[in-house]
Design an enzyme around this catalytic site. Structure first.
Site, PDB file in Angstrom:
ATOM      1  CG  ASP A  37      -0.257  -0.017   2.547  1.00 50.26           C
ATOM      2  OD1 ASP A  37       0.773  -0.774   2.643  1.00 50.26           O
ATOM      3  OD2 ASP A  37      -0.467   0.655   3.585  1.00 50.26           O
ATOM      4  CG  ASP A  86       6.906   4.645   2.309  1.00 50.66           C
ATOM      5  OD1 ASP A  86       6.850   3.498   2.505  1.00 50.66           O
ATOM      6  OD2 ASP A  86       6.493   5.731   3.224  1.00 50.66           O
ATOM      7  CD  GLU A  89       4.213   0.317   6.807  1.00 52.55           C
ATOM      8  OE1 GLU A  89       4.996   0.451   7.691  1.00 52.55           O
ATOM      9  OE2 GLU A  89       3.762   1.052   5.914  1.00 52.55           O
ATOM     10  CD  GLU A  90       2.888   3.919   4.496  1.00 53.66           C
ATOM     11  OE1 GLU A  90       2.907   4.388   5.678  1.00 53.66           O
ATOM     12  OE2 GLU A  90       3.806   3.721   3.767  1.00 53.66           O
TER      13      GLU A  90
END
Length: 487
Positions: A76, A113, A143-144
């Site tokens: 993501d 990222d 993850e974010e």
């Protein structure tokens, strides 16, 4: 064209990733891309119940005796755009372009990222020039927004004892530890009143032009927090003007430093000249205070149609809210005593919003030390209780404890010296990497994190340095090629 850059295989895949919408919790299309990619290249592919993907490939010829290594990335990206950029992250592709030594995106986050890390892992599986032992690629979900995939990782899924995380953002540095984190939300019920009869002017104040950035990696840079600065203006500079606050909002992600904040106010026309002078004065003050880090800071206002503003806060609640947000802690709390120049503990006031008659403030606390993290949570609880606000604390996650005796670390360090004739910096990162969570089910893992240089992740100013992508790729391939030294 990104495919003209070196390494071609990595940049080609990254360009493809940019064409696929993949913000956190909206990863169906990127998942399909990865699954189809694996099928096309005849690579073993598995999905788990939380959306993680595991790919496996046998060793290249002559390296069957090498230990298995995992390359790990998350799928993501953080969806951030400039206020004047028309972009729907659920349907529109990212538009990357080359600007000298950098790759950037047009008005949005680039997704380097962790798109570069994801592209490098997929390229390592398919680029015929890459020599490796048994190879696994672990791609985690969301993850974010709380490391959902890492939290849900199941035991006994992969076979490797060594893991290379590709989610760090400083080429020349090898990370062997990271901060833990916890989310904190404070909510206060707002009472409203009718707009005073003598208030005939309705405005939207806008504080914009800030750089924002990653609330971990960039928190020590002294950048402005748009929420804190606009609240400071309303509390400190505009206090003698009898304005009434109708709405306030700022920031959009708890792990991004807020770049913009907005307040809707009403006041009498006769007070507008005084407000204009204060805006000019405050903007000049900010430009002086932040001249080295925020050259484009801007405070302005626009007129609102009267039918757009239906009510204002009661004077009592307006004052409580302004004092509450003005006194809210934010930024670096403590530097590390163990590693020079590294932040130990920080917090970011990332979002303030009003919904359904409630104003909510979202904080993300980070620390290498769990007890220090708990101390910040305690202070936020006290801060909430001062105005009888409700609060919620997430379960949080622990940091990744450094292992300076790591075999993988020593191999990466030696290879970096041999390739580039200079020493890599061994350090920890003041951000959340998933490595710490992996140890719950895989306590034996030997891990490092490496990556290219990415500037201003989590903001539309995000950019990745082209030369460092090639250096990162060289280091990654050298580790895979010499992994027999890990035995």
């Amino acid at each position: 064209m990104l495919s003209s850059l070196t390494p071609k295989s990595l940049w080609t895949i990254f360009n493809q990733i940019c064409q696929i919408p993949h913000p956190s919790h909206h990863e169906a299309m990127i998942t399909k891309y990865i699954v189809d990619f694996a099928a096309h290249h005849k690579i073993e592919c598995q999905l788990d119940k939380v959306g993680n993907i595991l790919l496996r490939k046998n060793a290249t010829q002559g390296k069957e005796h090498f230990p298995s290594i995992i390359l790990q990335a998350h799928m993501d990206m953080v969806p951030q755009k400039n206020e004047d950029t028309i972009h729907d992250f659920l349907i529109d592709p990212i538009k990357p372009y080359i600007d000298g030594k950098w790759v950037k995106a047009q008005g949005t986050t680039l997704g380097a990222d962790n798109g570069i890390g994801l592209a490098s892992a997929l390229a390592a599986l398919t680029d015929e020039s890459v020599e490796h032992g048994p190879l696994e690629v672990l791609i985690t979900a969301s993850e974010e927004t709380g490391m959902i995939g890492a939290f849900g990782l199941q035991p006994n899924w992969f076979n490797s004892r060594f893991l290379i995380n590709t989610d760090s953002e400083d080429e020349g540095e090898i990370f062997t530890g990271c901060a833990g984190g916890v989310d904190f939300k404070s909510t206060f019920a707002v009472t409203y009143a009718v707009i005073p009869d003598f208030h005939d002017t309705y405005l939207r104040l806008s504080l914009k032009g800030l750089k924002g950035g990653h609330s971990g990696c960039d928190i020590h840079l002294g950048r402005g927090n748009a929420i804190k600065l606009l609240i400071r203006f309303l509390t400190e500079y505009a206090q003698d003007i009898p304005f009434r606050l109708s709405d306030f909002r700022g920031g959009s992600l708890r792990n991004a430093i807020p770049r913009e904040a907005f307040a809707e106010i009403t006041l009498s026309q006769k007070d507008l000249p005084a407000l204009q002078l204060l805006i000019k004065e405050f903007e000049e003050i900010l430009q002086h205070e932040y001249k080295h880090v925020e050259p484009n800071i801007n405070l302005s206002y626009t007129a609102l149609e009267k039918n757009k503003v239906k009510r204002v806060m009661t004077t009592d609640h307006q004052q409580k809210i302004l004092d509450w947000l003005n006194s809210a802690p934010n930024g670096v709390v403590r530097m590390s005593n163990e590693i020079a120049g590294v932040v130990e503990t920080s917090l970011n006031l990332g979002i303030v919003e009003i919904k359904e008659n409630q104003i909510s403030a979202y904080f993300l606390i980070r620390s290498q030390v769990d007890s220090a993290k708990d101390a910040v949570v305690s202070s936020l609880i006290s801060h909430s209780q001062l105005i009888n606000a409700n609060y919620e604390v997430s379960s949080g996650y622990s940091g990744w404890t450094p292992n300076l005796d790591s075999k993988l670390l020593k191999l990466a360090e030696n290879n970096y010296q041999n390739i580039f004739n200079q020493q890599a910096k061994i350090t920890v990162i003041h951000a959340g990497l998933e490595c710490g969570l992996f140890t719950k089910h895989y306590p034996y893992l030997d891990m490092i994190s490496i990556g290219p240089t990415i500037v201003s992740p989590h903001s539309p100013d995000e950019k990745v340095n082209i030369d460092t992508v090639e250096k990162y790729w060289q280091l990654l391939l050298s580790i895979l090629k010499s992994a027999d030294k890990l035995v």
